[in-house]
Design a protein around this motif. Structure first.
Motif, mmCIF file in Angstrom:
data_model
loop_
_atom_site.group_PDB
_atom_site.id
_atom_site.type_symbol
_atom_site.label_atom_id
_atom_site.label_comp_id
_atom_site.label_asym_id
_atom_site.label_seq_id
_atom_site.Cartn_x
_atom_site.Cartn_y
_atom_site.Cartn_z
ATOM 1 N N LEU A 53 0.818 -1.220 0.000
ATOM 2 C CA LEU A 53 0.000 0.000 0.000
ATOM 3 C C LEU A 53 0.856 1.277 0.000
ATOM 4 C CD1 LEU A 53 -3.084 -0.831 2.249
ATOM 5 C CD2 LEU A 53 -3.101 -0.125 -0.139
ATOM 6 N N PRO A 54 1.895 1.393 0.848
ATOM 7 C CA PRO A 54 2.732 2.596 0.764
ATOM 8 C C PRO A 54 3.427 2.749 -0.581
ATOM 9 C CG PRO A 54 3.082 1.465 2.853
ATOM 10 C CD PRO A 54 2.269 0.553 2.000
ATOM 11 N N LEU A 55 3.785 1.637 -1.209
ATOM 12 C CA LEU A 55 4.403 1.722 -2.535
ATOM 13 C C LEU A 55 3.426 2.309 -3.543
ATOM 14 C CD1 LEU A 55 6.315 -1.692 -2.665
ATOM 15 C CD2 LEU A 55 7.203 0.563 -2.070
ATOM 16 N N ILE A 56 2.165 1.892 -3.445
ATOM 17 C CA ILE A 56 1.151 2.440 -4.351
ATOM 18 C C ILE A 56 0.999 3.942 -4.128
ATOM 19 C CG2 ILE A 56 -1.331 2.545 -4.726
ATOM 20 C CD1 ILE A 56 -1.531 -0.272 -4.784
ATOM 21 N N VAL A 57 0.937 4.333 -2.858
ATOM 22 C CA VAL A 57 0.793 5.759 -2.550
ATOM 23 C C VAL A 57 1.982 6.531 -3.102
ATOM 24 C CG1 VAL A 57 0.697 7.440 -0.674
ATOM 25 C CG2 VAL A 57 -0.616 5.324 -0.516
ATOM 26 N N ASP A 58 3.180 5.983 -2.937
ATOM 27 C CA ASP A 58 4.382 6.660 -3.414
ATOM 28 C C ASP A 58 4.370 6.800 -4.936
ATOM 29 O OD1 ASP A 58 6.946 7.861 -3.000
ATOM 30 O OD2 ASP A 58 7.866 6.024 -3.721
ATOM 31 N N VAL A 59 4.060 5.697 -5.641
ATOM 32 C CA VAL A 59 4.016 5.755 -7.103
ATOM 33 C C VAL A 59 2.895 6.673 -7.570
ATOM 34 C CG1 VAL A 59 3.694 4.393 -9.204
ATOM 35 C CG2 VAL A 59 5.038 3.466 -7.327
ATOM 36 N N GLY A 60 1.764 6.645 -6.873
ATOM 37 C CA GLY A 60 0.662 7.533 -7.241
ATOM 38 C C GLY A 60 1.035 8.995 -7.081
ATOM 39 N N THR B 9 6.146 10.179 -17.578
ATOM 40 C CA THR B 9 4.834 10.098 -16.926
ATOM 41 C C THR B 9 4.136 8.792 -17.261
ATOM 42 O OG1 THR B 9 4.644 12.507 -17.041
ATOM 43 C CG2 THR B 9 2.629 11.274 -16.641
ATOM 44 N N ARG B 10 4.186 8.375 -18.537
ATOM 45 C CA ARG B 10 3.554 7.102 -18.932
ATOM 46 C C ARG B 10 4.200 5.932 -18.211
ATOM 47 N NH1 ARG B 10 3.337 9.562 -24.178
ATOM 48 N NH2 ARG B 10 5.319 8.602 -24.704
ATOM 49 N N PHE B 11 5.517 5.991 -18.020
ATOM 50 C CA PHE B 11 6.219 4.912 -17.339
ATOM 51 C C PHE B 11 5.722 4.779 -15.897
ATOM 52 C CE2 PHE B 11 9.888 3.376 -14.842
ATOM 53 C CZ PHE B 11 10.102 2.169 -15.474
ATOM 54 N N TYR B 12 5.630 5.901 -15.194
ATOM 55 C CA TYR B 12 5.145 5.867 -13.814
ATOM 56 C C TYR B 12 3.674 5.472 -13.770
ATOM 57 C CZ TYR B 12 9.237 7.716 -11.411
ATOM 58 O OH TYR B 12 10.482 7.863 -10.850
ATOM 59 N N ALA B 13 2.876 5.962 -14.725
ATOM 60 C CA ALA B 13 1.445 5.637 -14.738
ATOM 61 C C ALA B 13 1.231 4.143 -14.943
ATOM 62 C CB ALA B 13 0.734 6.432 -15.829
ATOM 63 N N PHE B 14 2.080 3.520 -15.770
ATOM 64 C CA PHE B 14 1.959 2.072 -15.987
ATOM 65 C C PHE B 14 2.169 1.310 -14.679
ATOM 66 C CE2 PHE B 14 4.492 -1.814 -16.458
ATOM 67 C CZ PHE B 14 3.574 -2.625 -17.090
ATOM 68 N N TRP B 15 3.236 1.649 -13.966
ATOM 69 C CA TRP B 15 3.512 0.944 -12.713
ATOM 70 C C TRP B 15 2.460 1.245 -11.663
ATOM 71 C CZ3 TRP B 15 6.246 -3.104 -12.803
ATOM 72 C CH2 TRP B 15 7.332 -3.229 -13.673
ATOM 73 N N PHE B 16 1.890 2.447 -11.708
ATOM 74 C CA PHE B 16 0.827 2.776 -10.766
ATOM 75 C C PHE B 16 -0.402 1.902 -11.013
ATOM 76 C CE2 PHE B 16 -2.837 5.624 -9.669
ATOM 77 C CZ PHE B 16 -2.703 5.504 -8.296
ATOM 78 N N ARG B 17 -0.791 1.760 -12.280
ATOM 79 C CA ARG B 17 -1.962 0.931 -12.599
ATOM 80 C C ARG B 17 -1.702 -0.528 -12.251
ATOM 81 N NH1 ARG B 17 -2.107 4.358 -17.262
ATOM 82 N NH2 ARG B 17 -0.944 2.779 -18.421
ATOM 83 N N LEU B 18 -0.489 -1.011 -12.580
ATOM 84 C CA LEU B 18 -0.177 -2.407 -12.281
ATOM 85 C C LEU B 18 -0.174 -2.657 -10.777
ATOM 86 C CD1 LEU B 18 0.680 -5.198 -13.304
ATOM 87 C CD2 LEU B 18 3.056 -4.424 -13.203
ATOM 88 N N SER B 19 0.431 -1.761 -10.013
ATOM 89 C CA SER B 19 0.469 -1.950 -8.568
ATOM 90 C C SER B 19 -0.922 -1.859 -7.960
ATOM 91 C CB SER B 19 1.394 -0.910 -7.924
ATOM 92 O OG SER B 19 0.980 0.402 -8.232
ATOM 93 N N LEU B 20 -1.790 -1.024 -8.545
ATOM 94 C CA LEU B 20 -3.166 -0.966 -8.066
ATOM 95 C C LEU B 20 -3.867 -2.313 -8.233
ATOM 96 C CD1 LEU B 20 -4.764 2.447 -9.132
ATOM 97 C CD2 LEU B 20 -4.490 1.540 -6.825
ATOM 98 N N VAL B 21 -3.659 -2.934 -9.390
ATOM 99 C CA VAL B 21 -4.282 -4.232 -9.642
ATOM 100 C C VAL B 21 -3.749 -5.277 -8.662
ATOM 101 C CG1 VAL B 21 -4.510 -6.105 -11.315
ATOM 102 C CG2 VAL B 21 -4.737 -3.738 -12.064
ATOM 103 N N VAL B 22 -2.418 -5.307 -8.484
ATOM 104 C CA VAL B 22 -1.812 -6.312 -7.605
ATOM 105 C C VAL B 22 -2.315 -6.158 -6.180
ATOM 106 C CG1 VAL B 22 0.356 -7.113 -6.603
ATOM 107 C CG2 VAL B 22 0.240 -6.573 -9.028
ATOM 108 N N VAL B 23 -2.241 -4.936 -5.663
ATOM 109 C CA VAL B 23 -2.647 -4.721 -4.273
ATOM 110 C C VAL B 23 -4.148 -4.904 -4.115
ATOM 111 C CG1 VAL B 23 -2.727 -3.041 -2.397
ATOM 112 C CG2 VAL B 23 -0.684 -3.262 -3.793
ATOM 113 N N GLY B 24 -4.918 -4.506 -5.126
ATOM 114 C CA GLY B 24 -6.361 -4.724 -5.049
ATOM 115 C C GLY B 24 -6.701 -6.195 -4.926
ATOM 116 N N ILE B 25 -6.014 -7.035 -5.701
ATOM 117 C CA ILE B 25 -6.264 -8.478 -5.625
ATOM 118 C C ILE B 25 -5.778 -9.040 -4.290
ATOM 119 C CG2 ILE B 25 -5.548 -10.691 -6.606
ATOM 120 C CD1 ILE B 25 -5.759 -9.428 -9.334
ATOM 121 N N LEU B 26 -4.612 -8.571 -3.825
ATOM 122 C CA LEU B 26 -4.126 -9.025 -2.521
ATOM 123 C C LEU B 26 -5.111 -8.661 -1.415
ATOM 124 C CD1 LEU B 26 -0.330 -8.118 -2.702
ATOM 125 C CD2 LEU B 26 -1.324 -10.386 -2.778
ATOM 126 N N LEU B 27 -5.607 -7.428 -1.462
ATOM 127 C CA LEU B 27 -6.557 -7.002 -0.429
ATOM 128 C C LEU B 27 -7.856 -7.796 -0.522
ATOM 129 C CD1 LEU B 27 -7.168 -5.046 1.864
ATOM 130 C CD2 LEU B 27 -7.971 -3.399 0.162
#
Length: 890
Positions: free
Chosen positions: A502-509, A760-778
């Motif tokens: 979750l903190p990683l997602i916040v940081d990337v976001g 920006t696209r590079f960071y946005a990609f990792w943000f979307r991917l991390s959202l999916v991963v953490v969403g599934i984990l949660l």
């Protein structure tokens, strides 16, 4: 151990006492006869074999082999519809995990075991010379090529190639660098692909003094010549040398790696001694009909041994090897191969973790079907038959998830290629790599689905059906099935991963948001930038082939480039240096004299950019104190630096900066360590400039900056041109570079705005991917917690109802029910928070207060959401009536 004791121990587990006694009696009698005839040892061995054979026969009769029927599959599909919530959660999680597994398998397969998309791709081999004394590969020479070409019978069409990049200058003056292979004519015979137009390279082209010819690729034909049908026969320039285009290769042909054009490999006559033979690069060929890799290796070893005897001064400790083409071409170290293979293992472990969470849900569902399973057991269904049915039900879910996962993996492969292109600036991929899925990947996904069925289906089924004997007895005390330690560990691990991510997602976001707001404060799309270089392999006049001559030529070319650009209509200015919005290093510094306290205990770490004199004027910067860089600052030993106004405030506390000194602690930009090299020389601040945008760094959108002067020896160098045309100016820029020096290579041309958008696209990609991963984990964590609490409530229905009827305190009762699952959540949240806190400590030596707040908030959020996940079971527990409890006990 005697045969009787061993066989008896095995039989007691699968047969009745009477049957055990009968079998052992027969074995005893047979054993006595064997001792009389063959002796004790042979008798012991024969009796053991007979006893094991009889045990296996009884086991086959006792536990018949379960058979999968079409009815099991239909029941599996029916269960998907009957439990839509579980199907959605488990299918989403398993689909994502299988997608990760399939994607990883595809990447590793293409990297380590690629399939060459050529007619004889599986028979192409490469040669490698290995020096056993130095432990290094030896570059083969023209003599080695001639030896293998004339003496080998198991490998045909033995060829060689060397790679280089040159500017292809078309008759209209347009210039662009292309990747060229200087290759033997036999190589085209090895791959057996004819030219689309014109011809391939032929043996006569390799003769020294023959006309210079060029075969171009399909993309070069389309992009540089507009697909002109009369391109064959045209004259172009490859660098400064004129060449005649003699052929065009079919679309997609990029052999031997990712080449765009081909010239003949010409080997000058070597001296009498073998040591004078010139290097040829990489040697390869095709296995002859009937030959194998093993037979080719055996023949090459014989030839290599003879060459070593005849030429001990060059080949005494050199051994030749024949390897598959890509393996010989790209010699990955063993540790790199292990690292790539370990990603497959990591993906399987992730799948096992997800499957463990799904097993939690399947376990709870299976226990809720105890009445159905008990009835089937009472009607004669064996434990194996019931387990098979539950296994198939989960396998159906796994296969559905595998189909969805393969679709996601196909999309993911395209994402991987795009991200890598941005991250590592890949111009062209090797021709054997592709962004699709190989035929083996779907099969691998099916294997993963089977693994899911074993973990999430067979595991819970075996656990629940272990009570079959008590079912048949009609026990009224309810099931004794309990969640074990393995599933407790799964929940704890899942919660820990969620809290850590979750903190990683916040940081990337936050990084993504900052980048989107990043403003260069100038018309970014009017500034074009590119990298200039003269390649090291550029032909130089005889007697001048040295690095000093090459750098002097490049320095003269870059000065002439600026002069030509400034004189070009439509160009407002031009300079060299680190493009605003592009990456610049952040380096640790020491400051002589008093300085402000730094945010990090390790000290100050400003951004550092290298610029040319006049750089600030191009971007509207003003020197507010001291002076700008001058030509004398371009010496390698120059000590002048310019700082921005933020540096004066943040580092010097507003004190007078001119004449102050600073130094970089070491050459790199990472955290300082005791093992680092000694600090760099002291540098003197000679000027202060107004704040200008440096890198599009989300962590430091502004702040302290240090500018150093571009050295005269810098190679390559970034060029920035202010041309209102933007990218439309690119063809003119290439043409100017070709006129200045045909060897001056211009890389990809982009605008400053493109640099920021790409980041920006590079960071946005990792943000979307991390959202999916953490969403599934949660989602999995909450589902698992829900399953545990719901299971606990259902198992304790009688107890809860009676205690409520007797006036028990509801809050105390619920705290008892929730104590165990919430303890697991708290342990997992604490573990995840501790793990994620270590990352900034190891990287920068401290944890920012805002990050500590995010970590604590993430842990609290997961705990709070876990409590909410228990709302439905809690509500059901509070509504339990005594009559309901009594019915549950019947």
């Amino acid at each position: 151990m005697k045969p009787r004791r061993l066989i008896s121990a095995l039989l007691r587990r699968i047969a009745s006492p009477d049957r055990v006694a009968d079998v052992l009696g027969d074995l005893e009698e047979a054993h006595r006869r064997r001792v009389e005839r063959h002796g004790r040892f042979v008798a012991w061995l024969l009796t053991m074999l007979e006893g094991l054979d009889m045990t296996l026969a009884i086991a086959r009769l006792r536990v018949p082999r379960p058979r999968v029927s079409w009815l099991d599959v239909k029941l599996g599909v029916r269960m998907l519809r009957r439990y839509p919530g579980l199907t959605a959660v488990a299918g989403l999680a398993l689909g994502f995990a299988i997608a990760i597994g399939a994607l990883t398998f595809e990447v590793v397969t293409q990297a380590l075991h690629p399939t060459l998309p050529l007619a004889h791709g599986d028979r192409l081999v490469g040669f490698r010379l290995w020096n056993a004394e130095t432990g290094r590969e030896v570059t083969p020479t023209a003599a080695d090529l001639e030896t293998w070409r004339t003496e080998l019978r198991s490998v045909e069409h033995v060829s060689a190639f060397r790679s280089f990049e040159r500017n292809l200058i078309t008759p209209d003056g347009q210039s662009a660098a292309i990747f060229v292979a200087e290759m033997s004519a036999a190589a085209f015979e090895a791959v057996a692909i004819p030219a689309l137009a014109g011809r391939n390279i032929i043996p006569s082209d390799e003769t020294p003094g023959a006309p210079d010819v060029l075969v171009i690729g399909f993309d070069v034909w389309q992009e540089r010549f507009g697909g002109a049908p009369d391109v064959v026969g045209r004259i172009a320039r490859l660098g400064a040398a004129p060449v005649t285009i003699v052929g065009v290769m079919p679309e997609g042909f990029a052999f031997p790696i990712a080449h765009e054009a081909w010239t003949p490999l010409r080997l000058e006559a070597a001296g009498q001694a073998r040591r004078d033979s010139p290097p040829v690069g990489f040697i390869f060929g095709r296995l002859s009909p009937g030959a194998s890799l093993a037979s080719a290796q055996a023949e090459v070893a014989v030839v290599g041994a003879r060459v070593a005897r005849e030429f001990p001064d060059t080949h005494a400790r050199v051994s030749p090897d024949v390897l598959p083409y890509v393996e010989a071409l790209i010699d990955l170290p063993a540790i790199a191969r292990m690292a790539l293979h370990s990603t497959n293992l990591a993906a399987v472990l992730f799948l096992a973790l997800v499957a463990g969470n799904v097993a939690l849900l399947m376990f709870a569902r299976t226990v809720s079907r105890e009445a159905e399973l008990a009835m089937r057991s009472a009607l004669g269904a064996s434990r194996g038959r019931i387990v098979t049915q539950l296994f198939v039900e989960t396998l159906v879910l796994g296969l559905v998830s595998a189909v969805a996962g393969l679709g996601a993996a196909a999309v993911g492969m395209r994402w991987v290629f795009r991200v890598l292109e941005v991250a590592v600036d890949v111009g062209r991929w090797p021709f054997w790599l592709h962004d699709g899925l190989s035929p083996m990947t779907p099969m691998y996904a099916v294997v993963l689905a089977g693994l899911v069925a074993l973990i999430a289906g067979a595991g819970p089924a075996f656990r629940v059906t272990g009570t079959a004997a008590r079912w048949k007895a009609g026990a009224a005390s309810g099931s004794t099935v309990r969640f074990g330690g393995i599933w407790t560990g799964v929940i704890v691990t899942q919660v820990a991963l969620t809290v850590a991510c979750l903190p990683l997602i916040v940081d990337v976001g936050l990084d993504t948001s900052r980048l989107r707001r990043f403003d260069l404060n100038l018309p970014a799309d009017e500034f074009v930038t590119t990298r200039l270089v003269i390649p090291d392999d550029t032909p130089l006049p005889a007697g001048q082939e040295n690095e000093t001559t090459l750098r002097a030529r490049f320095e003269a070319a870059r000065r002439a480039m600026i002069a030509a650009l400034v004189a070009t209509p439509g160009v407002r200015s031009a300079t060299y240096g680190s493009p605003p919005g592009d990456y610049v290093p952040i380096r640790w510094i020491d400051v002589e004299g008093p300085a402000q306290p730094a945010r990090s205990p390790a000290g100050h770490r400003p951004q550092v950019a290298a610029v040319a004199p006049g750089f600030f004027d191009v971007f509207g910067g003003r020197i507010v104190a001291g002076r700008d860089f001058v030509a004398a600052d371009a010496r390698d030993d120059a000590t002048a630096v310019v700082v921005n106004q933020s540096f004066v405030q943040e580092v010097l506390g507003g004190a007078a900066p001119i004449g102050r000194r600073l130094r970089f602690r070491h050459a790199g930009s990472g955290a300082p360590a005791e093992s680092e090299a000694a600090p760099q020389p002291w540098l003197e601040i000679v000027g202060v400039v107004t704040d200008l945008p440096l890198a599009a760094d989300p962590d430091r959108p502004d702040g302290a900056g240090v500018y150093t002067s571009v050295s005269a020896s810098t190679l390559p160098i970034d060029l920035i041109v202010h041309a209102p045309e933007g990218l439309r100016f690119a063809p003119r820029l290439r043409a100017i570079a070709a006129r200045v020096d045909p060897a001056l290579r211009v890389s990809t041309i982009s605008t400053l705005g493109d640099l920021v958008r790409t980041e920006t696209r590079f960071y946005a990609f990792w943000f979307r991917l991390s959202l999916v991963v953490v969403g599934i984990l949660l989602l999995l964590s909450l589902s698992g917690i829900y399953a545990v609490v719901s299971f606990t409530v259902s198992r304790r229905t009688r107890e809860i109802g009676i205690r409520l009827a007797l006036g028990a305190d509801r809050l105390r009762l619920l705290s008892e029910v929730l104590a165990t699952p919430m303890l697991r959540v708290v342990i997992g949240a604490t573990t995840g928070a501790a793990a994620i806190t270590m990352l900034p400590l190891l990287d920068a030596g401290y944890v920012a207060p805002w990050l500590m707040g995010v970590i604590a908030g993430s842990a609290a959020l997961v705990v709070a959401v876990s409590v909410l996940a228990c709302a439905v079971p809690i509500r059901r527990a509070l509504r339990i009536q005594p009559t309901e409890a009594l019915r549950a006990a019947e």
